[in-house]
Write a protein that holds these residues in place. Structure first.
Motif, PDB file in Angstrom:
ATOM      1  N   GLY A  59      79.448  19.585  52.843  1.00  0.00           N
ATOM      2  CA  GLY A  59      78.387  19.560  51.854  1.00  0.00           C
ATOM      3  C   GLY A  59      78.773  20.114  50.513  1.00  0.00           C
ATOM      4  N   GLY A  60      79.783  20.932  50.451  1.00  0.00           N
ATOM      5  CA  GLY A  60      80.171  21.539  49.197  1.00  0.00           C
ATOM      6  C   GLY A  60      79.298  22.730  48.863  1.00  0.00           C
ATOM      7  N   ASP A  76      83.459  -1.905  38.655  1.00  0.00           N
ATOM      8  CA  ASP A  76      82.909  -2.994  37.843  1.00  0.00           C
ATOM      9  C   ASP A  76      83.009  -2.697  36.341  1.00  0.00           C
ATOM     10  OD1 ASP A  76      80.986  -1.048  37.482  1.00  0.00           O
ATOM     11  OD2 ASP A  76      79.319  -2.247  38.275  1.00  0.00           O
ATOM     12  N   SER A  77      83.785  -1.669  35.967  1.00  0.00           N
ATOM     13  CA  SER A  77      84.048  -1.264  34.577  1.00  0.00           C
ATOM     14  C   SER A  77      82.882  -0.565  33.888  1.00  0.00           C
ATOM     15  CB  SER A  77      84.531  -2.453  33.723  1.00  0.00           C
ATOM     16  OG  SER A  77      85.733  -2.951  34.267  1.00  0.00           O
ATOM     17  N   THR A  78      81.827  -0.231  34.614  1.00  0.00           N
ATOM     18  CA  THR A  78      80.761   0.589  34.045  1.00  0.00           C
ATOM     19  C   THR A  78      81.134   2.066  34.229  1.00  0.00           C
ATOM     20  OG1 THR A  78      79.524   0.655  36.123  1.00  0.00           O
ATOM     21  CG2 THR A  78      78.979  -1.134  34.577  1.00  0.00           C
ATOM     22  N   THR A  79      80.530   2.910  33.413  1.00  0.00           N
ATOM     23  CA  THR A  79      80.788   4.346  33.497  1.00  0.00           C
ATOM     24  C   THR A  79      79.520   5.059  33.931  1.00  0.00           C
ATOM     25  OG1 THR A  79      82.443   4.208  31.754  1.00  0.00           O
ATOM     26  CG2 THR A  79      81.551   6.384  32.212  1.00  0.00           C
ATOM     27  N   THR A  80      79.664   5.975  34.867  1.00  0.00           N
ATOM     28  CA  THR A  80      78.544   6.785  35.341  1.00  0.00           C
ATOM     29  C   THR A  80      78.889   8.246  35.111  1.00  0.00           C
ATOM     30  OG1 THR A  80      78.112   5.155  37.081  1.00  0.00           O
ATOM     31  CG2 THR A  80      77.060   7.308  37.323  1.00  0.00           C
ATOM     32  N   THR A  81      78.026   8.959  34.378  1.00  0.00           N
ATOM     33  CA  THR A  81      78.231  10.389  34.140  1.00  0.00           C
ATOM     34  C   THR A  81      77.300  11.161  35.060  1.00  0.00           C
ATOM     35  OG1 THR A  81      78.853   9.957  31.860  1.00  0.00           O
ATOM     36  CG2 THR A  81      78.221  12.219  32.406  1.00  0.00           C
ATOM     37  N   ILE A  82      77.858  12.123  35.765  1.00  0.00           N
ATOM     38  CA  ILE A  82      77.104  12.905  36.752  1.00  0.00           C
ATOM     39  C   ILE A  82      77.353  14.398  36.522  1.00  0.00           C
ATOM     40  CG2 ILE A  82      77.030  11.116  38.530  1.00  0.00           C
ATOM     41  CD1 ILE A  82      79.549  13.878  38.828  1.00  0.00           C
ATOM     42  N   SER A  83      76.587  15.228  37.227  1.00  0.00           N
ATOM     43  CA  SER A  83      76.792  16.680  37.207  1.00  0.00           C
ATOM     44  C   SER A  83      77.533  17.067  38.473  1.00  0.00           C
ATOM     45  CB  SER A  83      75.453  17.414  37.161  1.00  0.00           C
ATOM     46  OG  SER A  83      74.837  17.217  35.918  1.00  0.00           O
ATOM     47  N   ALA A  84      78.744  17.577  38.309  1.00  0.00           N
ATOM     48  CA  ALA A  84      79.567  17.989  39.451  1.00  0.00           C
ATOM     49  C   ALA A  84      79.467  19.497  39.614  1.00  0.00           C
ATOM     50  CB  ALA A  84      81.015  17.584  39.224  1.00  0.00           C
ATOM     51  N   ARG A  85      79.296  19.943  40.846  1.00  0.00           N
ATOM     52  CA  ARG A  85      79.229  21.373  41.133  1.00  0.00           C
ATOM     53  C   ARG A  85      80.641  21.959  41.179  1.00  0.00           C
ATOM     54  NH1 ARG A  85      74.987  20.674  46.071  1.00  0.00           N
ATOM     55  NH2 ARG A  85      73.165  20.215  44.790  1.00  0.00           N
ATOM     56  N   HIS A  95      79.598  11.518  46.838  1.00  0.00           N
ATOM     57  CA  HIS A  95      78.593  11.287  47.876  1.00  0.00           C
ATOM     58  C   HIS A  95      77.244  11.878  47.482  1.00  0.00           C
ATOM     59  CE1 HIS A  95      81.435  10.398  51.501  1.00  0.00           C
ATOM     60  NE2 HIS A  95      81.523   9.508  50.535  1.00  0.00           N
ATOM     61  N   ARG A  96      77.246  13.058  46.894  1.00  0.00           N
ATOM     62  CA  ARG A  96      75.998  13.731  46.531  1.00  0.00           C
ATOM     63  C   ARG A  96      75.266  13.000  45.411  1.00  0.00           C
ATOM     64  NH1 ARG A  96      74.954  17.123  42.716  1.00  0.00           N
ATOM     65  NH2 ARG A  96      77.123  17.583  42.235  1.00  0.00           N
ATOM     66  N   THR A  97      76.016  12.365  44.511  1.00  0.00           N
ATOM     67  CA  THR A  97      75.397  11.751  43.329  1.00  0.00           C
ATOM     68  C   THR A  97      75.301  10.231  43.398  1.00  0.00           C
ATOM     69  OG1 THR A  97      77.533  11.711  42.197  1.00  0.00           O
ATOM     70  CG2 THR A  97      76.120  13.640  41.829  1.00  0.00           C
ATOM     71  N   GLY A  98      75.724   9.634  44.507  1.00  0.00           N
ATOM     72  CA  GLY A  98      75.571   8.189  44.682  1.00  0.00           C
ATOM     73  C   GLY A  98      76.688   7.350  44.085  1.00  0.00           C
ATOM     74  N   ILE A  99      77.805   7.961  43.737  1.00  0.00           N
ATOM     75  CA  ILE A  99      78.960   7.203  43.253  1.00  0.00           C
ATOM     76  C   ILE A  99      79.565   6.459  44.447  1.00  0.00           C
ATOM     77  CG2 ILE A  99      81.302   7.424  42.272  1.00  0.00           C
ATOM     78  CD1 ILE A  99      79.159   8.064  40.223  1.00  0.00           C
ATOM     79  N   GLU A 100      79.971   5.209  44.241  1.00  0.00           N
ATOM     80  CA  GLU A 100      80.529   4.398  45.328  1.00  0.00           C
ATOM     81  C   GLU A 100      81.963   4.802  45.647  1.00  0.00           C
ATOM     82  OE1 GLU A 100      79.371   1.886  47.382  1.00  0.00           O
ATOM     83  OE2 GLU A 100      77.382   2.421  46.665  1.00  0.00           O
ATOM     84  N   MET A 101      82.121   5.887  46.389  1.00  0.00           N
ATOM     85  CA  MET A 101      83.427   6.309  46.879  1.00  0.00           C
ATOM     86  C   MET A 101      83.305   6.394  48.385  1.00  0.00           C
ATOM     87  SD  MET A 101      85.737   9.707  46.027  1.00  0.00           S
ATOM     88  CE  MET A 101      85.570   9.562  44.272  1.00  0.00           C
ATOM     89  N   PRO A 187      80.728   6.300  55.771  1.00  0.00           N
ATOM     90  CA  PRO A 187      80.012   7.405  56.404  1.00  0.00           C
ATOM     91  C   PRO A 187      78.945   7.967  55.460  1.00  0.00           C
ATOM     92  CG  PRO A 187      82.168   8.128  55.713  1.00  0.00           C
ATOM     93  CD  PRO A 187      82.096   6.650  55.472  1.00  0.00           C
ATOM     94  N   LYS A 188      77.890   8.445  56.038  1.00  0.00           N
ATOM     95  CA  LYS A 188      76.821   9.086  55.274  1.00  0.00           C
ATOM     96  C   LYS A 188      77.098  10.580  55.224  1.00  0.00           C
ATOM     97  CE  LYS A 188      74.391   5.317  54.906  1.00  0.00           C
ATOM     98  NZ  LYS A 188      74.880   4.459  53.907  1.00  0.00           N
ATOM     99  N   PRO A 189      76.942  11.215  54.057  1.00  0.00           N
ATOM    100  CA  PRO A 189      77.145  12.668  53.990  1.00  0.00           C
ATOM    101  C   PRO A 189      76.153  13.397  54.894  1.00  0.00           C
ATOM    102  CG  PRO A 189      76.890  11.696  51.800  1.00  0.00           C
ATOM    103  CD  PRO A 189      76.599  10.624  52.798  1.00  0.00           C
ATOM    104  N   HIS A 190      76.588  14.526  55.426  1.00  0.00           N
ATOM    105  CA  HIS A 190      75.729  15.294  56.331  1.00  0.00           C
ATOM    106  C   HIS A 190      74.712  16.076  55.565  1.00  0.00           C
ATOM    107  CE1 HIS A 190      78.274  14.456  59.761  1.00  0.00           C
ATOM    108  NE2 HIS A 190      79.277  14.594  58.950  1.00  0.00           N
TER     109      HIS A 190
END
Length: 190
Positions: A59-60, A76-85, A95-101, A187-190
């Motif tokens: 979980g981090g 797909d060449s789009t950029t997504t900015t998120i908040s990383a802990r 996984h926490r922010t919905g990025i396709e990894m 896999p889905k994050p726990h």
């Protein structure tokens, strides 16, 4: 014969009841052990550093952990900015922010589906700060050998921890991944 079964059954219950009363419960023993442990006298700065280093399994760091902005360049060449802990891995962040990894092995360095491509500066600094003897671990190197679109600045997202100096960094996701686990398994994050 029936009377013997009843007697032995009631004898077993009585013996079990007696044994459980004479033996302390695991919780009681754990509480007593914790009382005996000396308390650390930590200054607030050390407590903060210790808090950042505590990573929950799968979980981090918790939601109260400080964050920094990171940008992911998607396939797909789009950029997504998120908040990383701070202190979580790039895979946990994704996984926490919905990025396709994908992360088929759930972050144990046993696949290459969390492959990321870093800038040269970021890659070099991570080698200096996070890797033993300035090189990647053998497991990560072996898994990267199987990664799709491998570059000289490729890393596994499960092996890169977010640090304060990464603020505003751009992480590129490859156009595809090779999943030897199960085709399409995510896999889905726990």
């Amino acid at each position: 014969m029936m009377l013997n079964r009843l007697i032995s059954s009631s004898s077993r219950k009585a013996a079990t009841s007696l044994a459980s009363k004479s033996r302390p419960s695991p919780l009681h023993t754990m509480a007593a052990h914790q009382k005996q442990r000396p308390q650390r006298n930590e200054n607030p700065q050390h407590q903060h550093q210790h808090q950042l280093q505590q990573t929950r399994h799968h979980g981090g760091p918790g939601p109260s952990t400080p964050t920094i902005p990171l940008s992911f360049l998607n396939p797909d060449s789009t950029t997504t900015t998120i908040s990383a802990r701070l202190g979580e891995t790039l895979l946990q962040t994704a996984h926490r922010t919905g990025i396709e990894m994908e992360g088929a092995c759930e972050g144990v360095c046993a696949c290459s589906t969390c492959h990321v491509i870093l800038t040269q500066e970021m890659y070099d600094r991570l080698l200096e700060e996070q890797c033993e003897e300035g090189c990647l671990g053998e497991n990560e190197e072996d898994m990267l050998d199987m990664a799709f679109g491998l570059t000289h600045t490729s890393r596994l997202g499960c092996q890169v921890k977010v640090e304060e100096w990464m603020e505003g960094a751009r992480i590129e996701l490859p156009k595809a991944t090779r999943n030897f686990y199960v085709d399409g398994h995510k896999p889905k994050p726990h």
